[in-house]
Design a protein around this motif. Structure first.
Motif, mmCIF file in Angstrom:
data_model
loop_
_atom_site.group_PDB
_atom_site.id
_atom_site.type_symbol
_atom_site.label_atom_id
_atom_site.label_comp_id
_atom_site.label_asym_id
_atom_site.label_seq_id
_atom_site.Cartn_x
_atom_site.Cartn_y
_atom_site.Cartn_z
ATOM 1 N N ARG A 1 7.707 29.705 -14.321
ATOM 2 C CA ARG A 1 8.482 29.182 -13.757
ATOM 3 C C ARG A 1 7.928 28.562 -12.530
ATOM 4 N NH1 ARG A 1 12.938 33.182 -11.621
ATOM 5 N NH2 ARG A 1 11.748 32.892 -10.407
ATOM 6 N N LEU A 2 8.174 27.214 -12.176
ATOM 7 C CA LEU A 2 8.092 26.690 -11.205
ATOM 8 C C LEU A 2 8.929 26.748 -9.983
ATOM 9 C CD1 LEU A 2 5.565 24.748 -10.261
ATOM 10 C CD2 LEU A 2 7.049 22.763 -10.606
ATOM 11 N N VAL A 3 8.733 27.440 -9.105
ATOM 12 C CA VAL A 3 9.531 27.805 -7.961
ATOM 13 C C VAL A 3 8.927 27.104 -6.626
ATOM 14 C CG1 VAL A 3 10.015 29.994 -8.869
ATOM 15 C CG2 VAL A 3 8.141 29.790 -7.545
ATOM 16 N N GLU B 1 7.008 17.534 -11.465
ATOM 17 C CA GLU B 1 8.294 17.121 -12.009
ATOM 18 C C GLU B 1 8.134 17.622 -13.340
ATOM 19 O OE1 GLU B 1 9.158 13.245 -10.902
ATOM 20 O OE2 GLU B 1 9.935 13.838 -8.946
ATOM 21 N N LEU B 2 7.108 17.088 -14.140
ATOM 22 C CA LEU B 2 6.725 17.110 -15.601
ATOM 23 C C LEU B 2 6.383 18.546 -16.032
ATOM 24 C CD1 LEU B 2 4.567 14.147 -16.287
ATOM 25 C CD2 LEU B 2 6.851 14.502 -17.108
ATOM 26 N N LEU B 3 5.530 19.309 -14.877
ATOM 27 C CA LEU B 3 5.323 20.886 -15.206
ATOM 28 C C LEU B 3 6.627 21.506 -15.056
ATOM 29 C CD1 LEU B 3 3.178 22.777 -15.209
ATOM 30 C CD2 LEU B 3 3.123 22.858 -12.775
ATOM 31 N N ALA B 4 7.598 21.409 -14.360
ATOM 32 C CA ALA B 4 8.914 21.986 -14.361
ATOM 33 C C ALA B 4 9.633 22.022 -15.568
ATOM 34 C CB ALA B 4 9.747 21.435 -13.125
ATOM 35 N N ARG C 1 6.748 30.131 3.581
ATOM 36 C CA ARG C 1 6.169 30.650 2.142
ATOM 37 C C ARG C 1 7.121 30.101 0.934
ATOM 38 N NH1 ARG C 1 3.193 35.378 1.759
ATOM 39 N NH2 ARG C 1 1.596 35.019 3.304
ATOM 40 N N ASP C 2 8.072 29.539 1.376
ATOM 41 C CA ASP C 2 9.125 29.168 0.013
ATOM 42 C C ASP C 2 8.828 27.615 -0.179
ATOM 43 O OD1 ASP C 2 10.039 31.787 -0.208
ATOM 44 O OD2 ASP C 2 11.608 31.317 1.126
ATOM 45 N N HIS C 3 7.981 27.197 0.641
ATOM 46 C CA HIS C 3 7.666 25.720 0.550
ATOM 47 C C HIS C 3 6.488 25.600 -0.098
ATOM 48 C CE1 HIS C 3 7.924 21.486 1.160
ATOM 49 N NE2 HIS C 3 6.671 21.610 1.810
ATOM 50 N N VAL C 4 6.289 24.679 -1.314
ATOM 51 C CA VAL C 4 5.134 24.305 -1.822
ATOM 52 C C VAL C 4 4.443 23.314 -1.002
ATOM 53 C CG1 VAL C 4 3.917 23.311 -3.836
ATOM 54 C CG2 VAL C 4 6.096 24.921 -4.110
ATOM 55 N N PRO C 5 3.411 23.675 -0.479
ATOM 56 C CA PRO C 5 2.565 22.644 0.334
ATOM 57 C C PRO C 5 2.091 21.192 -0.363
ATOM 58 C CG PRO C 5 1.061 24.553 -0.117
ATOM 59 C CD PRO C 5 2.567 24.749 -0.519
ATOM 60 N N ALA C 6 2.324 20.324 0.244
ATOM 61 C CA ALA C 6 1.957 18.975 -0.524
ATOM 62 C C ALA C 6 0.320 18.962 -1.106
ATOM 63 C CB ALA C 6 2.004 17.782 0.421
ATOM 64 N N PRO C 7 0.151 19.064 -2.418
ATOM 65 C CA PRO C 7 -1.104 19.034 -2.803
ATOM 66 C C PRO C 7 -1.979 18.269 -2.405
ATOM 67 C CG PRO C 7 0.652 19.122 -4.691
ATOM 68 C CD PRO C 7 1.290 18.921 -3.376
ATOM 69 N N ARG C 8 -3.422 18.527 -2.224
ATOM 70 C CA ARG C 8 -4.285 17.554 -1.396
ATOM 71 C C ARG C 8 -4.820 16.847 -2.857
ATOM 72 N NH1 ARG C 8 -7.990 21.586 0.895
ATOM 73 N NH2 ARG C 8 -7.403 22.750 -0.745
ATOM 74 N N PRO C 9 -5.273 15.660 -2.277
ATOM 75 C CA PRO C 9 -5.667 14.900 -3.452
ATOM 76 C C PRO C 9 -7.242 15.343 -3.770
ATOM 77 C CG PRO C 9 -5.586 13.468 -1.362
ATOM 78 C CD PRO C 9 -4.809 14.702 -1.127
#
Length: 134
Positions: A58-60, A32-35, A3-11
């Motif tokens: 925050r981006l976590v 990266e920019l969003l952060a 649950r602490d890992h952001v899943p790879a966003p799907r295209p």
């Protein structure tokens, strides 16, 4: 799943039209920019009508994290819903910059035991769309 890992966003599953002056960013670069941003906008619905609320965030590792009062309309409206989150940075002089939109399910939880009136809203990225403005 961790649950602490952001899943790879799907295209995206749809074709986006090419827009003059915009370059698509890969999801990793978009995050990266969003952060770098401090304020974004939560886009959700209330009574089948669109609502947009500027919020600090925050981006976590688990996604986008937003705080809200426990009795807020935002907290009531988004729990379990698919919502959008958007942030951007645009230079007012030349119009250059970027914008990032995150789509995903929102989950509302108590912030901490010591702050019973505060909630945390986590948006797990399921689709990340980033564009660079020329």
């Amino acid at each position: 799943m961790n649950r602490d890992h952001v899943p790879a966003p799907r295209p995206s599953s749809y074709d986006r039209p090419a827009l003059p002056g915009l370059r698509e960013l890969d999801p990793k670069r978009a995050l990266e920019l969003l952060a770098r941003a401090a304020v974004g906008r939560v886009v959700y619905t209330v009574g089948a009508l669109p609502a947009v609320l500027p919020v600090p965030f925050r981006l976590v590792p688990a996604g986008v994290l937003v705080s809200a009062p426990a009795d807020s309309e935002l907290a009531r409206a988004v729990d379990g819903a698919v919502i959008a989150f958007e942030a951007d940075e645009v230079d007012g002089r030349d119009g250059s910059g970027w914008f990032v939109t995150v789509l995903g399910h929102a989950h509302v939880r108590r912030a901490t035991a010591t702050a019973p009136d505060a909630l945390r809203i986590r948006i797990r990225p399921e689709l990340v769309i980033g564009r660079c403005l020329a």
